[in-house]
Write an enzyme that holds these catalytic residues in place. Sequence first.
Site, PDB file in Angstrom:
ATOM      1  N   GLY A  15      15.858 -34.397 -10.386  1.00  0.00           N
ATOM      2  CA  GLY A  15      17.046 -34.689 -11.068  1.00  0.00           C
ATOM      3  C   GLY A  15      18.695 -35.041 -10.576  1.00  0.00           C
ATOM      4  O   GLY A  15      18.263 -35.563  -9.434  1.00  0.00           O
ATOM      5  N   ASP A  51      17.872 -31.755 -18.571  1.00  0.00           N
ATOM      6  CA  ASP A  51      19.592 -31.870 -19.330  1.00  0.00           C
ATOM      7  C   ASP A  51      19.929 -32.992 -19.822  1.00  0.00           C
ATOM      8  O   ASP A  51      21.177 -33.450 -20.690  1.00  0.00           O
ATOM      9  CB  ASP A  51      20.193 -31.822 -18.480  1.00  0.00           C
ATOM     10  CG  ASP A  51      20.394 -30.086 -17.788  1.00  0.00           C
ATOM     11  OD1 ASP A  51      19.606 -29.249 -18.038  1.00  0.00           O
ATOM     12  OD2 ASP A  51      20.377 -29.778 -16.479  1.00  0.00           O
ATOM     13  N   GLY A  98      21.565 -27.322 -20.990  1.00  0.00           N
ATOM     14  CA  GLY A  98      22.540 -28.384 -20.461  1.00  0.00           C
ATOM     15  C   GLY A  98      23.198 -28.838 -19.333  1.00  0.00           C
ATOM     16  O   GLY A  98      23.730 -29.912 -19.740  1.00  0.00           O
TER      17      GLY A  98
HETATM   18  O1  F6P Z   1      19.137 -28.283 -15.430  1.00  0.00           O
HETATM   19  C1  F6P Z   1      18.599 -27.450 -15.429  1.00  0.00           C
HETATM   20  C2  F6P Z   1      18.815 -26.193 -15.710  1.00  0.00           C
HETATM   21  O2  F6P Z   1      17.686 -25.785 -17.241  1.00  0.00           O
HETATM   22  C3  F6P Z   1      20.048 -26.200 -16.822  1.00  0.00           C
HETATM   23  O3  F6P Z   1      19.616 -26.616 -18.019  1.00  0.00           O
HETATM   24  C4  F6P Z   1      20.441 -24.620 -16.747  1.00  0.00           C
HETATM   25  O4  F6P Z   1      21.818 -24.628 -16.017  1.00  0.00           O
HETATM   26  C5  F6P Z   1      20.270 -24.633 -15.318  1.00  0.00           C
HETATM   27  O5  F6P Z   1      18.905 -25.522 -14.997  1.00  0.00           O
HETATM   28  C6  F6P Z   1      19.323 -23.498 -15.393  1.00  0.00           C
HETATM   29  O6  F6P Z   1      18.891 -23.102 -13.730  1.00  0.00           O
HETATM   30  P1  F6P Z   1      17.978 -21.657 -13.363  1.00  0.00           P
HETATM   31  O7  F6P Z   1      16.873 -22.110 -13.075  1.00  0.00           O
HETATM   32  O8  F6P Z   1      18.514 -21.678 -11.983  1.00  0.00           O
HETATM   33  O9  F6P Z   1      18.660 -20.953 -13.677  1.00  0.00           O
END
Ligand code: F6P
Length: 367
Positions: A121, A146, A189
Amino acid sequence: MTIQRIGIMTGGGDCPGLNPVIRGAVLKARALGWQILGIEDATSGLIDLDYRSPKGNRWLGPDDVRGIISKGGTILGTSNKSDPFHYVVEENGIKKESDVSDRVVANYHKLKLDGLISIGGDGSMRIAQKLIDKGMNIIGVPKTIDHDLGSTDYTFGFNTAVQTATDAIDRLHDTAESHDRVMVVELMGRNAGWITLHAALAGAAHVCLIPELPYRLEPILERINERRARGNPYSLIAIAEGARPAAGDQSHEGPKALGQMQRLFGAGYKLAAALEPRLDMEVRVTVLGHLQRGGTPTQFDRILGTRFGSAAVEAARTGHWNHMVALRTPEIVLVPISEAIADPHNVSPSDSMVRAARDVGITFGDE
Ligand code: F6P
């Protein structure tokens, strides 16, 4: 330039569609007679070539990608803690961020790679751009649930995440109606409201709260009470994890960890706590969380992933290094990575999706 071997890695949070990209790239690269090295856990496998050995970095062939098109996750593993420019190392028992990018570049040359496909991303594309500036050949493939990366109509993973969120809203409608409750569902998101906006429209939510449109309680209460007065004593609120009240901040979970992004959490609970005392109704909160990141990719994400994977190899074949594959419906095009990361892709208040949602009575709390 004659290509003999390329690397491929997946970075950042996982999402459905990563495996179809890997499969598309491996099958096309092998058809061209190239070797393709799967790099384990994003740049972790380039920071340390023995990372997770013997199961770490490995050459990939058709047998390795058989049957993976329908599987969520990534066979290569991923990490959102392996930014080589802010890598967490421990010295004398103290953790600190360190720049190990020179090691990544040196190992890339040691592996005699002619180029690298980086699937990721916004964060991964920024890292890719910095590695490009250090002389590496990279093709980017845009991934994220996202949908916050510019220059492409869609990233893969988003469609599946929206489907999961929509299914959840459908289920919550059933129980909300049975119990005459207000149901709040918090969706992912980061700072973009796309998942919430799409799922609210597809799932016929009554309220949609997104980071781009800070909300006030009054319009939300009005909408719930107005529904009640019309004989519909239940409501469904979709709220993005990054949403915030007009007079407040985003909700974070704990302090920011070294080498990681600040985690967002609690927007739904904060809203419920503010609403409940002002309503003669029960409010319940569901945080959908990482359910949105797993599962079988939809056919849309499988097809987009497969097209992106083969297009990335084609971009390498034609020497279009430092570009990202992108969907400009119906074509797959190439855009400079620098262009893709220039501006985040957020919901504009004048977006036609926002208009359509307002047209069918969805309240954004900003009225
Ligand atoms: O960027 C993708 C995402 O799923 C976001 O929507 C979310 O805020 C974040 O990653 C969560 O990250 P982690 O897997 O580190 O909790």
